[in-house]
Each structure stands twice: as C-alpha cells, then as structure tokens.
Design a protein around this motif. Structure first.
Motif, PDB file in Angstrom:
ATOM      1  N   THR A  44       0.784  -1.217   0.028  1.00 21.75           N
ATOM      2  CA  THR A  44       0.083  -0.010  -0.231  1.00 21.75           C
ATOM      3  C   THR A  44       0.739   1.119   0.181  1.00 21.75           C
ATOM      4  O   THR A  44       2.086   0.995  -0.072  1.00 21.75           O
ATOM      5  CB  THR A  44      -1.004   0.242   1.067  1.00 21.75           C
ATOM      6  OG1 THR A  44      -1.964   1.045   1.108  1.00 21.75           O
ATOM      7  CG2 THR A  44      -0.183   0.115   2.464  1.00 21.75           C
ATOM      8  N   GLY A  45       0.311   2.352   0.132  1.00 20.09           N
ATOM      9  CA  GLY A  45       1.105   3.732   0.006  1.00 20.09           C
ATOM     10  C   GLY A  45       1.561   3.959  -1.153  1.00 20.09           C
ATOM     11  O   GLY A  45       2.846   4.672  -1.281  1.00 20.09           O
ATOM     12  N   SER A  46       0.824   3.605  -2.291  1.00 20.54           N
ATOM     13  CA  SER A  46       1.241   4.194  -3.725  1.00 20.54           C
ATOM     14  C   SER A  46      -0.048   4.166  -4.324  1.00 20.54           C
ATOM     15  O   SER A  46      -0.985   3.631  -4.221  1.00 20.54           O
ATOM     16  CB  SER A  46       2.108   3.056  -4.345  1.00 20.54           C
ATOM     17  OG  SER A  46       2.240   3.300  -5.645  1.00 20.54           O
ATOM     18  N   GLU A  47      -0.045   5.526  -5.206  1.00 13.82           N
ATOM     19  CA  GLU A  47      -1.221   5.630  -6.242  1.00 13.82           C
ATOM     20  C   GLU A  47      -0.191   6.125  -7.484  1.00 13.82           C
ATOM     21  O   GLU A  47       0.623   6.301  -7.757  1.00 13.82           O
ATOM     22  CB  GLU A  47      -2.004   6.710  -5.363  1.00 13.82           C
ATOM     23  CG  GLU A  47      -1.210   7.993  -5.659  1.00 13.82           C
ATOM     24  CD  GLU A  47      -2.171   8.987  -4.876  1.00 13.82           C
ATOM     25  OE1 GLU A  47      -2.440  10.095  -5.613  1.00 13.82           O
ATOM     26  OE2 GLU A  47      -2.545   9.090  -3.868  1.00 13.82           O
ATOM     27  N   PHE A  48      -1.329   6.049  -8.529  1.00 15.26           N
ATOM     28  CA  PHE A  48      -1.050   6.475  -9.954  1.00 15.26           C
ATOM     29  C   PHE A  48      -2.305   7.264 -10.506  1.00 15.26           C
ATOM     30  O   PHE A  48      -3.137   6.573 -11.067  1.00 15.26           O
ATOM     31  CB  PHE A  48      -0.458   5.443 -10.902  1.00 15.26           C
ATOM     32  CG  PHE A  48       0.195   5.575 -12.074  1.00 15.26           C
ATOM     33  CD1 PHE A  48       1.266   6.973 -11.901  1.00 15.26           C
ATOM     34  CD2 PHE A  48      -0.498   5.303 -13.285  1.00 15.26           C
ATOM     35  CE1 PHE A  48       1.678   7.298 -13.370  1.00 15.26           C
ATOM     36  CE2 PHE A  48       0.219   5.685 -14.381  1.00 15.26           C
ATOM     37  CZ  PHE A  48       1.295   6.709 -14.472  1.00 15.26           C
TER      38      PHE A  48
END
Length: 287
Positions: free
Chosen positions: A150-154
């Motif tokens: 977790t701790g990631s987006e795009f």
C-alpha cells in the motif's frame, strides 16, 4: 573520405573466482564474477595485427586468480582497484583499465564454521576505471526486489484515445532496484559504505508515499546523497513490476485489493540520475 580507428578496448569477461579465507575452523567465502577491459596503445594491433602491445586475455584471467591468492579479497571495490592498478602499472601500453565485479553473497549456516547458503538473487556490483588521470569507483546493487503493498497511487496522467489504464488510488508498488553510486575518491570503507547505502535505499522505498515510481526513485537517490558525503552521484533503474487487481465478480466474490495478478512483462522501466550540484564530471566512470 578519411577513415580512422575510434575508441576501443578489449579484455576477459566473466572470470568466476571463489576465494576461501580460513581462520581456523571458521571460513569466509568471497564469490566474484570479474570482467576486465583494457585500452591504450592498440592502433597497430587493429590496423596491422601487431600484438606487441597486447596483454592476452588469458593472462588477464590468470591475474585475477593470482591476485586473489596473493592479496585475498577484502571487498569487491578493493579487489577491482587492485586489479586495475596492476594492469595500468605493470604494462606501459595499457593506459586505462576498467574492472567490473559482481559479488554473490553467502551466509554462514550456524551449525559449522564452513557451511554456507546463497543469499537470494541480490547481487552486489562494483566498477573501477583507472587511468593516468586517476581512479573512479562505482558501487552498486542489482536485483534488489522490493514491494510496498500500500502507500502508492497513480493518477492524473495523460489520457488519449489509446488509454485504458484506470487510475489507482491504492496500488501495489514493486520493483527490482538496480542502483549504482559514484564515490568522490578511490578510498573508503567499502563494506560499511555499501551496507549504509543499501539500508538507505530500502528505508526510503518503504517510507515514501509514492504518487509515481519516478518520485520514489528520486527520493531514494536524494537521501543517499544527503546522508553519505562520500557519494556524489546515484543512478537508478527500477522496472515497475505491475500487479493488477483480479476481477472476482464472475465468481460472486468481491476483491477489496487483496488478490492480484503479477505480470512479468511488459513492464515500465523507470531510470534516473541524482547528483550533487558540485559533483565532478566523470562520465568515463560509467562506461
């Protein structure tokens, strides 16, 4: 039309040397893959086949073994420096020596002092370029596989008529880190420096909330330079190992970001360099 010989080098690639150091019943293993490339006064061998300036590649291979026996292998960087200085210092026709080393780590099995287990797929790397102008040392690590669940987006990227990728507010971020870093001087505690840079890379990857892999790459390189004054330049290549949420609706099940398909290809490849403003130029260190 004039024709001239351009830049050239030759050498022995991938000499595998294993050095066992015995301290009573407790042994230490160094497992290296060494590649040598030499350049200098090589015009005659190219134009006329005159080998008078050529140190045979078989001799280069034998030198790796001989110096491993004579001097031992303290670290990948120190051994690469030893070899590069030997070739340029002992042969007047050799102007520049580039020595690249891959090190495969073995951990001791506690039952005995002489049993070991190979440590995963991670490879430590070192490259030394030595010439009359001095020496450059580049350390590194390859195939350091990491994952944030977790701790990631795009989001917020360009969309055109061929875009099908949905935005992700919470995604898996996984990559194989290939990092190399250039030292300011050819002197140092190579093992301690390598261990600290590796620690910083891992801690920064884990601690960075990522809006893009590019952002994470820059944060990793920047922190290395902030905390390690002996390093002046960091180059990173990080493939984006995509993980896609599996659609389980056909089976009457939801999937709240728990089951993923890991695709090995095609993959995004993110590359970048982070360096100090006052870092001395040394492109030859990377070639």
């Amino acid at each position: 039309m004039g024709i001239a010989l351009g830049p050239n080098r030759y050498g022995k690639a991938e000499t595998r040397v294993v050095r066992v150091t015995r301290d009573g019943d407790v042994h230490r293993v160094k497992d290296l893959n060494v590649s040598v490339a030499l350049s200098g006064d090589m015009t005659e061998v190219h134009l006329r086949g005159d080998n008078a300036a050529v140190l045979p590649t078989d001799t280069q291979k034998n030198t790796v073994f001989a110096l491993a026996r004579k001097h031992g292998i303290a670290s990948a960087e120190e051994f690469a420096l030893l070899l590069a200085r030997h070739f340029t210092g002992s042969q007047p026709t050799i102007r520049t020596a580039r020595v690249s080393v891959e090190e495969y780590a073995w951990d001791r099995i506690p039952v005995t002092g002489h049993s070991f287990v190979r440590r995963g797929q991670e490879v430590r790397t070192a490259r030394v370029v030595h010439s009359e102008e001095g020496a450059h040392v580049v350390s590194g690590v390859r195939d350091l596989t990491v994952l944030n669940s977790t701790g990631s987006e795009f989001r917020g990227y360009i969309r055109d008529e061929y875009t099908t990728l949905p935005e992700a507010a919470d995604r898996i971020l996984a990559t194989d880190v290939h990092a190399e870093w250039r030292h300011l001087t050819p002197e140092g505690d190579w093992d301690a420096s390598h261990a600290e840079v590796r620690r910083i890379l891992l801690e920064t990857f884990a601690g960075t909330y990522s809006r893009s892999l590019q952002q994470t790459l820059y944060a990793m390189g920047r922190r290395v330079l902030e905390e390690r004054p002996e390093i002046c330049e960091v180059r990173l290549a990080m493939p984006n190992k995509h993980h896609f949420v599996v659609d389980l609706e056909p089976f009457g099940m939801d999937n709240p970001n728990e089951v993923f398909f890991a695709a090995d290809r095609p993959y995004g490849l993110i590359e970048g360099t982070v360096l100090r403003d006052d870092a001395p130029a040394a492109e030859e260190a990377w070639q």
